[in-house]
Design a protein around this motif. Structure first.
Motif, PDB file in Angstrom:
ATOM      1  N   ALA A   1      63.279 -46.074  40.633  1.00 31.39           N
ATOM      2  CA  ALA A   1      63.208 -44.702  41.134  1.00 31.39           C
ATOM      3  C   ALA A   1      61.907 -44.032  40.703  1.00 31.39           C
TER       4      ALA A   1
ATOM      5  N   GLU B   1      73.874 -41.596  43.777  1.00 25.56           N
ATOM      6  CA  GLU B   1      73.373 -41.726  45.136  1.00 25.56           C
ATOM      7  C   GLU B   1      71.884 -41.420  45.180  1.00 25.56           C
ATOM      8  N   ASN B   2      71.466 -40.508  44.307  1.00 26.33           N
ATOM      9  CA  ASN B   2      70.058 -40.180  44.132  1.00 26.33           C
ATOM     10  C   ASN B   2      69.691 -40.344  42.667  1.00 26.33           C
TER      11      ASN B   2
ATOM     12  N   LYS C   1      64.470 -35.369  43.989  1.00 17.84           N
ATOM     13  CA  LYS C   1      65.618 -36.222  44.287  1.00 17.84           C
ATOM     14  C   LYS C   1      65.127 -37.423  45.090  1.00 17.84           C
TER      15      LYS C   1
ATOM     16  N   GLY D   1      66.283 -40.754  46.993  1.00 19.21           N
ATOM     17  CA  GLY D   1      67.472 -41.366  47.581  1.00 19.21           C
ATOM     18  C   GLY D   1      67.577 -42.847  47.273  1.00 19.21           C
ATOM     19  N   ARG D   2      68.815 -43.310  47.097  1.00 18.53           N
ATOM     20  CA  ARG D   2      69.061 -44.720  46.761  1.00 18.53           C
ATOM     21  C   ARG D   2      68.592 -45.655  47.854  1.00 18.53           C
TER      22      ARG D   2
ATOM     23  N   ALA E   1      69.352 -36.049  53.321  1.00 15.05           N
ATOM     24  CA  ALA E   1      68.349 -35.262  52.617  1.00 15.05           C
ATOM     25  C   ALA E   1      67.801 -34.150  53.513  1.00 15.05           C
TER      26      ALA E   1
ATOM     27  N   HIS F   1      62.638 -44.715  51.251  1.00 17.86           N
ATOM     28  CA  HIS F   1      63.537 -43.891  50.453  1.00 17.86           C
ATOM     29  C   HIS F   1      63.175 -42.419  50.615  1.00 17.86           C
TER      30      HIS F   1
ATOM     31  N   VAL G   1      62.666 -38.577  49.596  1.00 14.78           N
ATOM     32  CA  VAL G   1      62.377 -37.833  48.375  1.00 14.78           C
ATOM     33  C   VAL G   1      62.236 -36.361  48.735  1.00 14.78           C
TER      34      VAL G   1
ATOM     35  N   GLU H   1      74.093 -31.552  49.494  1.00 14.28           N
ATOM     36  CA  GLU H   1      74.083 -32.686  50.416  1.00 14.28           C
ATOM     37  C   GLU H   1      75.359 -32.809  51.234  1.00 14.28           C
TER      38      GLU H   1
END
Length: 296
Positions: free
Chosen positions: A16, A39-40, A51, A53-54, A62, A93, A95, A203
């Motif tokens: 991450a 999840e984030n 944040k 994201g996975r 998002a 991903h 962000v 979310e």
């Protein structure tokens, strides 16, 4: 497990941080503090919160969170504010960047949660589409990410529960008028600053049965050890106890199913997650609503 699944399960703090550095090159990522990893991956970076994201499938969620934040800001609802209205990306991903709130003056309580929920539940629908609260929508993805770390029979059992509760929920007659809801209404998603409670983590903001928001705390009382007095404070502040509603058991069962499957995605390489998944699925199979679940 295919290559995509393997990549997803490798969403560690280190991974991450790499994505954060790629998406936000102007930030001092080396000094970022990890706040949560689920999840984030959520980082505090100077005056911002980022944040990550996975996986790429969370991009639309998002973008939705940013739309909701902008709408709530226009209405003056006390909620977290976006630092910029766009979704950045790093290797697919999503962000997003948020204005960092100051230190809380005290921990949020159930009365604080009730106060902000009453505000949300009085809102009209916005001029953009709010999705339904798809509690069970993530079950398949979470079980896929779990792979062979969970018993295939348990995964099949949860899929069967998902389908049954999805059908039952669609047939419910609400007590409250449907409309905007937070979707994950817990005290941890409320920040109490000097001006009062502020809603965070938007979310799962949806347009659906208001009862969804109220069942969350009822389940916390029964499964996660929330003090019954704190639950009673919530009911008194909100003005109604969802447990009086005939549909409560259906929404509770749907949320339990989703919560059990959610833990499964962490099972590969995490013995604590595998143990908690086993505890949860066994209690569902045995029909025992008194088994204590541990927050994960």
């Amino acid at each position: 497990m295919d290559a995509t699944d393997a990549k997803d399960t490798a969403f560690t703090e280190a991974r991450a941080r790499e994505l954060l550095a790629a998406a936000v090159p102007e930030a001092a990522v080396a000094d970022a503090t990890l706040l949560t990893l689920g999840e984030n991956a959520v980082f505090a970076v100077g005056g911002l919160v980022a944040k990550v994201g996975r996986d790429a499938s969370l991009r639309e969620r998002a973008a939705h969170e940013l739309r909701v934040a902008g709408w709530l800001a226009e209405l003056g609802v006390p909620a977290v504010r976006a630092a910029e209205p766009v979704v950045r990306e790093a290797e697919g991903h999503p962000v997003t960047l948020w204005t960092r709130l100051g230190e809380p003056v005290r921990p949020a309580g159930t009365r604080d949660l009730a106060a902000v929920l009453r505000l949300v539940h009085e809102l009209p629908r916005p001029d953009f589409a709010l999705p339904r609260r798809e509690l069970l929508g993530g079950v398949e993805r979470w079980l896929r990410l779990a792979g062979d770390a969970v018993d295939p029979a348990d995964a099949a059992y949860l899929r069967e529960r998902r389908d049954g509760f999805a059908a039952a929920a669609a047939a419910l007659t609400p007590h409250l008028s449907p409309g905007p809801i937070h979707g994950d209404a817990l005290p941890r998603n409320v920040h109490v600053g000097p001006d009062g409670p502020v809603l965070v983590d938007l979310e799962t903001f949806s347009g659906d049965l208001r009862e969804h928001d109220l069942v969350v705390l009822a389940l916390s009382r029964d499964r996660y050890g929330l003090d019954p007095r704190a639950y009673d404070d919530f009911v008194a502040a909100y003005g109604w106890d969802v447990r009086e509603w005939d549909g409560c058991a259906v929404l509770r069962g749907a949320r339990e199913t989703a919560s059990c499957a959610w833990v499964a995605q962490h099972a590969p390489g995490n013995p604590a997650a595998r143990a908690e998944f086993g505890r949860r699925v066994a209690s569902l199979r045995e029909g025992d609503p008194t088994v204590r679940w541990h927050a994960f």
